[in-house]
Design a protein around this motif. Structure first.
Motif, short mmCIF file in Angstrom:
data_model
loop_
_atom_site.label_atom_id
_atom_site.label_comp_id
_atom_site.label_asym_id
_atom_site.label_seq_id
_atom_site.Cartn_x
_atom_site.Cartn_y
_atom_site.Cartn_z
N PRO A 17 11.92 0.42 -8.58
CA PRO A 17 11.95 -0.14 -7.22
C PRO A 17 11.44 0.98 -6.40
O PRO A 17 11.72 2.25 -6.66
CB PRO A 17 13.48 -0.22 -6.93
N LYS A 18 10.63 0.87 -5.39
CA LYS A 18 9.91 1.90 -4.78
C LYS A 18 10.40 2.08 -3.32
O LYS A 18 11.01 1.26 -2.68
CB LYS A 18 8.20 1.37 -4.50
N ALA A 19 10.31 3.22 -2.87
CA ALA A 19 10.51 3.72 -1.25
C ALA A 19 9.21 3.46 -0.63
O ALA A 19 8.42 4.46 -0.56
CB ALA A 19 10.92 5.21 -1.36
N SER A 20 9.17 2.35 0.09
CA SER A 20 7.77 1.83 0.62
C SER A 20 7.65 2.72 1.97
O SER A 20 6.21 3.58 2.04
CB SER A 20 7.66 0.55 0.94
N ASP A 21 8.43 3.13 2.82
CA ASP A 21 8.07 3.88 3.98
C ASP A 21 7.89 5.38 3.55
O ASP A 21 6.92 6.03 4.09
CB ASP A 21 9.37 3.86 4.74
N ALA A 22 8.66 6.05 2.66
CA ALA A 22 8.33 7.27 2.14
C ALA A 22 7.16 7.62 1.74
O ALA A 22 6.41 8.46 1.72
CB ALA A 22 9.53 7.79 1.35
N PHE A 23 6.81 6.45 0.99
CA PHE A 23 5.54 6.54 0.11
C PHE A 23 4.21 6.45 1.23
O PHE A 23 3.32 6.92 1.11
CB PHE A 23 5.34 5.16 -0.69
N HIS A 24 4.50 5.55 2.43
CA HIS A 24 3.22 5.65 3.42
C HIS A 24 3.37 7.00 4.02
O HIS A 24 2.12 7.57 4.21
CB HIS A 24 3.77 4.66 4.43
N PHE A 25 4.43 7.66 4.23
CA PHE A 25 4.32 8.88 4.98
C PHE A 25 3.72 10.09 3.89
O PHE A 25 2.71 10.83 4.17
CB PHE A 25 5.84 9.44 5.26
N PHE A 26 3.88 9.93 2.57
CA PHE A 26 3.53 10.54 1.61
C PHE A 26 1.87 10.40 1.42
O PHE A 26 1.11 11.53 1.54
CB PHE A 26 3.95 10.49 0.25
N GLN A 27 1.56 9.33 1.42
CA GLN A 27 -0.03 8.81 1.50
C GLN A 27 -1.01 9.63 2.77
O GLN A 27 -1.66 10.21 2.80
CB GLN A 27 -0.32 7.63 1.49
N SER A 28 -0.25 9.17 4.03
CA SER A 28 -0.59 9.79 5.09
C SER A 28 -0.72 11.36 5.24
O SER A 28 -1.71 11.81 5.48
CB SER A 28 0.15 9.40 6.58
N GLY A 29 0.23 11.88 4.61
CA GLY A 29 0.29 13.40 4.70
C GLY A 29 -0.74 14.00 3.66
O GLY A 29 -1.59 14.86 4.01
N GLN A 30 -1.15 13.15 2.59
CA GLN A 30 -2.07 13.66 1.82
C GLN A 30 -3.53 13.48 2.50
O GLN A 30 -4.24 14.37 2.40
CB GLN A 30 -1.87 12.73 0.60
N ALA A 31 -3.77 12.42 3.03
CA ALA A 31 -5.00 12.25 3.89
C ALA A 31 -5.19 13.35 4.61
O ALA A 31 -6.52 13.77 5.02
CB ALA A 31 -4.96 10.93 4.55
N LYS A 32 -4.12 13.53 5.75
CA LYS A 32 -4.09 14.68 6.69
C LYS A 32 -4.69 15.96 6.05
O LYS A 32 -5.51 16.71 6.42
CB LYS A 32 -2.89 15.05 7.38
N VAL A 33 -3.92 16.39 4.87
CA VAL A 33 -4.09 17.55 4.05
C VAL A 33 -5.80 17.56 3.65
O VAL A 33 -6.38 18.57 3.69
CB VAL A 33 -3.36 17.78 3.01
N GLN A 34 -6.21 16.57 3.16
CA GLN A 34 -7.57 16.45 2.85
C GLN A 34 -8.47 16.54 3.79
O GLN A 34 -9.72 17.02 3.76
CB GLN A 34 -7.73 15.07 2.09
N GLN A 35 -8.20 16.06 5.05
CA GLN A 35 -9.03 16.24 6.27
C GLN A 35 -8.62 17.73 6.87
O GLN A 35 -9.43 18.06 7.74
CB GLN A 35 -8.61 15.44 7.26
N GLY A 36 -7.98 18.70 6.04
CA GLY A 36 -7.99 19.77 6.58
C GLY A 36 -6.89 20.12 7.63
O GLY A 36 -6.41 21.32 8.11
N PHE A 37 -6.02 19.21 8.06
CA PHE A 37 -5.14 19.41 9.00
C PHE A 37 -3.64 19.67 8.22
O PHE A 37 -3.09 18.90 7.94
CB PHE A 37 -4.71 18.03 9.85
N LEU A 38 -3.49 21.12 7.92
CA LEU A 38 -2.57 21.32 6.91
C LEU A 38 -1.30 21.34 7.55
O LEU A 38 -0.12 20.82 6.70
CB LEU A 38 -2.65 22.73 6.27
#
Length: 1357
Positions: free
Chosen positions: A1040-1061
């Motif tokens: 079973p997955k933790a969906s909300d946590a997962f969304h945060f994780f992905q948004s965090g990755q996207a931010k990092v890739q845009q350089g907003f560390l």
């Protein structure tokens, strides 16, 4: 997952591990506090107590709007600016209370208002000075606090309140809990549970290499500064070029691992239970103990505590001894009567508390170790008691009744999920029940195969028996009653459970309210496949025919349907791409279904709608399903498809369906765009034409079904473009610009006119729909009919066209797998974005792209025909190992079924000898005495499955086994392995026997003794039966997955890739808290989270924090994935880098050596990842001035890079430069010049003269030349003038640490670009400006404009 760019993957943490939060033990709270052994105050990391505590336990106050934001659950939301408001802090501020326990100093404890009193209990039971108490209450001003009350609900509890620990009277239950807890404390440093695969314990060896905790700066300052103390010599067996692969270093022994004996024996006394007259004096039970000083004592557990009585082994005298030493705790009693106990127990607790919490927290699912030392078997009352009662259904925390698994699994699904706290609570409950269920199912399946469970149909022959144990239903993977006769008999019956499990997974992930699936676990153990399922209420009382109200029980001869089921399944049809369709029943009436015919709907006595038998959730794979009169597309035929397969249940994977639909969607957009361009060219554009199309294309996007849009109407406008644009629309630049610009237009203003008002655009869409096989004419919508080509299923005549379309779709997807997915996998391996290291990571790489393992032979053939096949040698070798060990596993499975329990170790060792030993005539040892007894009791033993009187296994020979492996490879994988013996295979494909042993042990669940094995002796077999220690189950279950946590994780990755560390870091920290809330402290996804956090900390200059997070990531990876899993190896490498940056050089080297050893064991030296590892080792050795050693590693890395990246690659240029620098340090300028020239040439050819790299290299060349000339002059001077020469001082540069670190960062793909604060501000402003311009294409990340704070990779040519 193991990829070069895994540092900041845009995808999810598909595999990675788990964690407490940023502080020592921040929010690792578990629903049942029993599993929460985490430290709060006495944590080894030196944090005095936790700060903010997250505990998804109770009701959290929240702002409504933030909630609704998260509710939309749409991925579109994720890449959006709205994240800033989404980060909801779940904790209230904490406060401190004082705790006073009897006979101890009061201490402060930081708590949070949502915590329960129970959690303070847990902390006290874990603390060093209070750990011996279990039976106590907490009191505030004389009032007892209720265990499950939340702290904020307690009157008068505030900052600084004093809580008193008050001893309570014992009951039998409390006394048992106390004894169990004392036993756990005594065994807390004993790894035997981890070796035996019990109670979710697993191994971790990081602390052996880091000497305890990494964060101790005082120790470090003493160690790090003086280079001369560092011993850098690597162990002999890991040097480049070594052929020796020892096994023993896999489990290094810790120096202080000598177990300290506190007590010789602690068991229940034979005088239990107390007779009636003693019960009335408060006796609860009697214990018998032997102290280290050999004193034998008998102890009474009474309501008031524990005291010595006067009983002996043979006489019962319950009167208190004199003195009786009455104590409330067993530890206090033992400390008084045994000085050795007192001393050793104190030391033991100190050590226990010093260990990192992650070394002792239980993992969510059991991890088994394939190697183990010989563990001494000690007397253990608790284990003995567990084995007696066998805990058959009495799970500890529910007194007197078995758990109703089905009710628990379904109730957790029904929990509310309207806002974040509710969803967290729900997901955490679902996860907890699933992990408990998986553990119980595994225990039950083993009991069934070991013959310890009575069958519910004992009269039938063993293969047909079914079992119920602990409210779980078990069936064996054999074809009972010819159910699967037309589909491939036993082979189909063996494949069906795993197919069914992936169906359960898929429906579980869609998570439709009101539709229920069964808890399902598939266990492979001792050659049998057991399916464990939760039981639908009432199903056992009635015949199956009466209960099935939807679907078919005879593969489509009789079919029924049901309105409610159609309505529920309709909601899943879009995400799962299942088409509603009609089939004919036995009366030739059309019956409407929205799933395959085998999928049965049963309404349980609890009124819930269950679906089961989901083995055909996904459409059939035509490449392995030859059908009379059907032609496959030419690209399939060229590769020899269709091929016969063992069974007819071969299905496409869900990942393939997703990829195929995505691919078709791009095609659709392209076609529509092209036609529009033509129309536009044909006549001057009308004003109203564009908007109309715009909205049509809008509708298309919701066909992409990444969201669960319930409405089907074409006017539904979806915001789901962003998902596409990441990898989709962006790829088709150029021809769909007009469409793209317009696509989001109407969305902004929220207007939506009827989409198809313009006939021209309608025609465009119609043509595009037809071309890509969409089931709708007005929008893009691809779905599959899973019943096509099912034997026995008939379709009504009026749907003939539709069926034809569906057949074509299936053929297209089969062709897509062969012509797109396999080549794309190979391409990814060529450019190193996929880097499998062993069988498991190879399987994962295939599965991620939707390629089933049965295509392994094809993949290998494809690699073999690739022009650049030398650069794929590592991949080919891993593939061959996987193929051979899977074939061996198939043979081993049937081989084991014929072995009875008493001969198991002999049979397994014989099989391994035939498989791996060079000894040609391996003879099995049949212990003679056992043969005699076998005759006598043959009658009694007919209950164990497969109990035929059977010694056939003993006649297997190595040549016969290898013949079988070759024919299995041919028939199952259609791949030719030319070999008659293991040695031929090893020579031909360059394999390692040690790797083969690891792969077969892991796949078949064999545990072997850890010692050095001689595989190549021609005089005696490699394995004896003493070397086989255990057989473990191999378990498959739903995650079973933790969906909300997962969304945060992905948004965090996207931010990092845009350089907003910074923003990225905050989001990922939040994700970490949420993951902890759902999964508890340990989980693969938490590992990925920690890994990324550590990397961000490092990039942002917080080296100490990076070290702490990475340490957790390593520990977690070891515990959750295994000590030699490829992910663990990666984590070790990163930890070494951060150690180096922190000045811990010797630790960094130890970690790198460990990583190299593990890698040699797992995949051997010839692997592209080894080049990176060797460059790291070489650089660190260069830093500590071990030049000769350093060169061995760096030159090995250079050779490896040249092989796998091509001689002209930039990586090779960098490698040349690193080697040149070591030669310079050794003052061998000629060699240095030679290497640097090579590097310079590559830079010049690849980047041009003007590039800074080329300039740097040319500068360095000049410098080297000057040095060389100077050296030559000096030498000449010496020759000419002898000793009177005036010698110019030469500059021999010992490399600076900063310089080495800079190079380490470069090779590990971390590049810092120094920016001033002003630069940063202007960059931010610029990015925001561009983002506003880009609003129409929301989902596209502004890659080209991102502030260059972090580049993730070196440019790879």
């Amino acid at each position: 997952m193991v990829s070069k760019t895994d540092d900041i993957p845009a995808s999810a943490p598909s595999c990675g591990p788990a964690e407490l939060a940023d502080e020592a033990g921040d929010g690792a709270r578990d629903a049942d506090a029993g599993s929460r052994t985490h430290l709060k105050e006495s944590c080894g990391c030196g944090h005095s107590a936790d700060t903010a505590m997250v505990n998804g336990g109770g009701t959290h106050e929240h702002t409504e709007e933030a909630e609704s934001k998260l509710d939309e659950h749409s991925e579109a939301n994720c890449s959006d600016e709205s994240n800033e408001q989404e980060v909801i802090v779940i904790q209230d501020t904490g406060f401190t209370v004082k705790i006073q326990s009897p006979g101890a100093e009061p201490f402060d404890l930081q708590v949070s208002p949502q915590e329960m009193v129970q959690e303070i209990h847990q902390v006290l039971i874990d603390r060093e000075d209070t750990c011996h108490r279990t039976c106590f209450s907490l009191q505030l001003d004389g009032n007892v606090l209720a265990n499950f009350a939340e702290l904020k609900s307690i009157e008068g509890l505030q900052e600084g309140s004093l809580l008193k620990v008050v001893e309570e009277p014992y009951t039998v239950r409390e006394a048992r809990i106390h004894v169990r807890h004392i036993r756990d404390l005594l065994k807390s440093l004993d790894p035997s549970d981890a070796y035996n695969g019990m109670d979710c314990n697993s191994l971790s060896f990081l602390s052996v290499f880091t000497d305890g905790d990494l964060g101790d700066s005082d120790k470090r300052k003493k160690k790090g500064s003086e280079l001369d103390q560092i011993d850098c010599t690597p162990p002999e067996h890991i040097l480049p070029g070594g052929k020796d692969r020892p096994l023993v270093p896999l489990q290094p022994q810790n120096k202080d691992c000598k177990p300290m004996q506190c007590l010789k024996v602690l068991t229940m006394s034979g005088w239990n239970p107390p007779p009636g007259n003693r019960k009335m004096h408060g006796d609860l039970m009697y214990l018998y103990m032997v102290t280290v000083e050999e004193r034998h004592v008998s102890v009474t557990a009474s309501t008031r505590g524990f005291y010595l009585n006067q009983s002996t082994t043979y006489t019962f005298n319950p009167k208190p001894a004199n003195p009786s030493f009455l104590c409330h705790s067993l530890v206090e009693l033992l400390s008084q009567i045994s000085p050795a106990f007192k001393k050793n127990f104190t030391t033991l607790q100190k050590k226990r508390v010093q260990r990192h919490p992650f070394e002792r927290i239980a993992t969510p699912f059991q991890v088994y170790s394939w190697t183990s030392p010989q563990v001494d078997h000690a007397m253990d009352c608790v284990r003995a008691e567990d084995a007696y009662t066998s805990r058959l259904g009495y799970e500890e925390h529910i007194p007197g009744q078995t758990r109703d698994w089905n009710e628990e699994l379904q109730t957790t699904r029904e929990l509310p999920r309207k806002n974040l706290p509710e969803r967290l609570l729900r997901e955490r409950a679902i996860f907890k029940v699933h992990s408990d269920f998986a553990a119980a199912a595994t225990r039950g399946a083993m009991a069934v195969i070991d013959g310890n469970v009575m069958a519910i149909n004992p009269g039938d022959e063993t293969h047909m028996q079914m079992f119920i144990w602990n409210n779980i239903f078990f069936s064996l993977g054999f074809d009972v009653r010819d159910h699967y006769r037309e589909l491939g008999g036993d082979a189909a019956a063996h494949a069906a459970p795993t197919n069914d499990l992936s169906g359960v997974r898929a429906y579980g992930a869609v998570d439709v309210e009101g539709l229920y699936t069964l808890g399902t676990v598939v266990v492979d153990y001792r050659g049998y496949r057991v399916t464990a399922q939760s039981i639908i209420p009432g199903i056992l009382e009635r015949e199956q025919e009466q209960s099935v109200i939807y679907g078919s029980i005879d593969f489509g001869k009789t079919v029924v349907s049901h309105g409610k089921y159609l309505e529920l399944l309709e909601k899943t049809s879009r995400p799962l791409k299942v088409q509603r369709h009609n089939v004919l029943n036995e009366k030739n009436d059309a019956v409407e279904l929205c799933s395959s015919v085998e999928c049965k709907g049963i309404i349980g006595n609890d009124g819930r709608h269950y679906i089961l038998d989901l083995l055909r959730t996904f459409p059939p794979d035509l490449n392995f399903l030859p059908v009379e009169g059907e032609e496959l597309p030419p690209e399939c035929q060229r590769q020899g498809f269709p091929r016969p397969h063992r069974h007819r249940l071969a299905c496409l994977r869900q990942e393939l369906i997703e990829a195929f639909v995505e691919h078709r969607y791009l095609l659709f957009m392209k076609m529509a765009a092209l036609q529009l361009m033509q129309q536009k060219a044909n006549k001057d554009a009308n004003k109203n034409e564009m908007p109309a199309i715009t909205q049509t294309s809008e509708t298309e996007t919701d066909g992409d079904a990444k969201q669960s849009a319930s409405s089907d109407s074409s006017a539904q406008v979806s915001t789901d473009c962003s998902v596409q644009t990441d990898n989709g629309l962006g790829a088709t630049e150029g021809d769909d610009k007009p469409l793209k610009a317009a696509t989001n237009g109407p969305l902004e203003n929220g207007e939506c006119k009827s989409p198809l008002e313009d006939p021209k655009s309608r025609e465009v869409v119609l043509n595009a729909c037809k071309a890509v096989g969409s089931i709708s004419n007005t929008s893009f919508d691809i779905r599959f009919n899973p019943d096509i080509f099912s034997p026995g299923v008939r379709f009504p005549d009026d749907s003939a066209d539709d069926i034809q379309k569906q057949k074509q779709l299936l053929k297209d997807s089969a062709a897509f797998l062969v012509s797109c997915q396999i080549p794309s996998l190979v391409k990814d391996c060529l450019d190193h974005s996929a880097l499998p290291m062993d069988g498991a990571t190879l399987t994962e790489a295939l599965h991620q792209r939707g390629i089933n393992i049965r295509y392994l032979g094809n993949v290998l053939e494809f690699v073999d025909k690739t022009p650049a096949k030398d650069q794929l040698e590592h991949f080919y070798r891993i593939g061959i190992i996987e193929l051979i060990t899977r074939c061996a596993k198939h043979i081993f499975k049937t081989y084991l079924q014929g072995v009875e329990l008493s001969a198991l170790s002999a049979a397994v060792s014989h099989f391994l000898n035939c498989f791996l030993s060079s000894f040609a005539d391996a003879v099995a040892h049949l212990p003679p005495d056992e043969l005699v007894s076998r005759r006598k009791n043959r009658k009694r033993r007919n209950r164990v499955p497969g109990s035929g009187d059977n010694t056939a296994w003993a006649s297997l020979t190595p040549s016969e086994l290898w013949k079988n492996i070759a024919s299995e490879a041919q028939s199952y994988y259609h791949f030719t392995v030319q070999c008659e013996s293991v040695d031929q295979v090893v020579d031909k494909y360059g394999l390692q026997k040690m790797t083969l042993l690891r792969e077969i042990s892991v796949k078949a669940g064999i545990q072997i003794l850890i010692k050095e094995y001689n595989f190549d002796s021609r005089h005696k077999p490699t394995f004896t039966e003493e070397d086989i220690l255990n057989i473990f189950p191999v378990v498959k279950h739903v995650n079973p997955k933790a969906s909300d946590a997962f969304h945060f994780f992905q948004s965090g990755q996207a931010k990092v890739q845009q350089g907003f560390l910074k923003e990225g870091c905050e989001l990922i920290n939040e994700a970490l808290n949420l993951f902890n809330n759902v999964y508890g402290a340990m989980h693969v996804e938490i590992c990925a989270c920690l890994h990324l956090l550590a990397r961000l900390n490092y990039i942002m200059g917080d080296h100490a924090e990076a070290l702490s997070n990475q340490q957790k990531a390593v520990l977690m990876s070891e515990r959750v994935l295994g000590i030699e899993h490829p992910n663990t190896i990666q984590e070790y490498m990163h930890l070494a880098l951060y150690c180096f940056a922190n000045g811990q050089l010797s630790t960094a080297l130890k970690l790198l050596y460990r990583a190299r050893y593990l890698m040699l064991l797992v995949c051997g030296e010839d692997h592209p990842e080894m080049a990176l590892l060797d460059s790291n080792i070489g650089l660190v050795l260069h830093g500590v001035m071990e030049y000769d050693l350093s060169l061995r590693f760096l030159e090995n890395a250079l050779a490896n890079h040249s092989k796998y990246h091509g001689a002209r690659s930039l990586k090779v240029a960098l490698s040349h430069h690193l080697v040149a620098r070591v030669y310079e340090s050794k003052a061998e300028f000629r060699s240095a010049l030679q290497h640097e020239k090579e590097g310079y040439t590559i830079y010049k050819n690849q980047m041009g003269e003007a590039h800074e790299k080329t300039k740097e290299s040319s500068e360095y060349l000049k410098y080297l030349t000057q040095q060389a000339v100077a050296l030559q002059r000096t030498m000449n001077e010496i020759y000419k003038n002898g000793s009177s020469a005036s010698i110019m001082p030469l500059k021999f540069t010992a490399p600076s640490m900063a310089n080495i670190l800079e190079q380490l960062n470069i090779i590990n793909g971390i590049i810092f670009i120094p920016l001033s604060q002003k630069d940063l501000e202007s960059l931010k402003a610029e990015v925001q400006r561009r983002q506003q311009l880009q609003e129409p294409e929301k989902g596209e990340q502004p890659t080209q404009d991102s502030p260059p704070e972090l580049e993730d990779k070196i440019p790879v040519d």
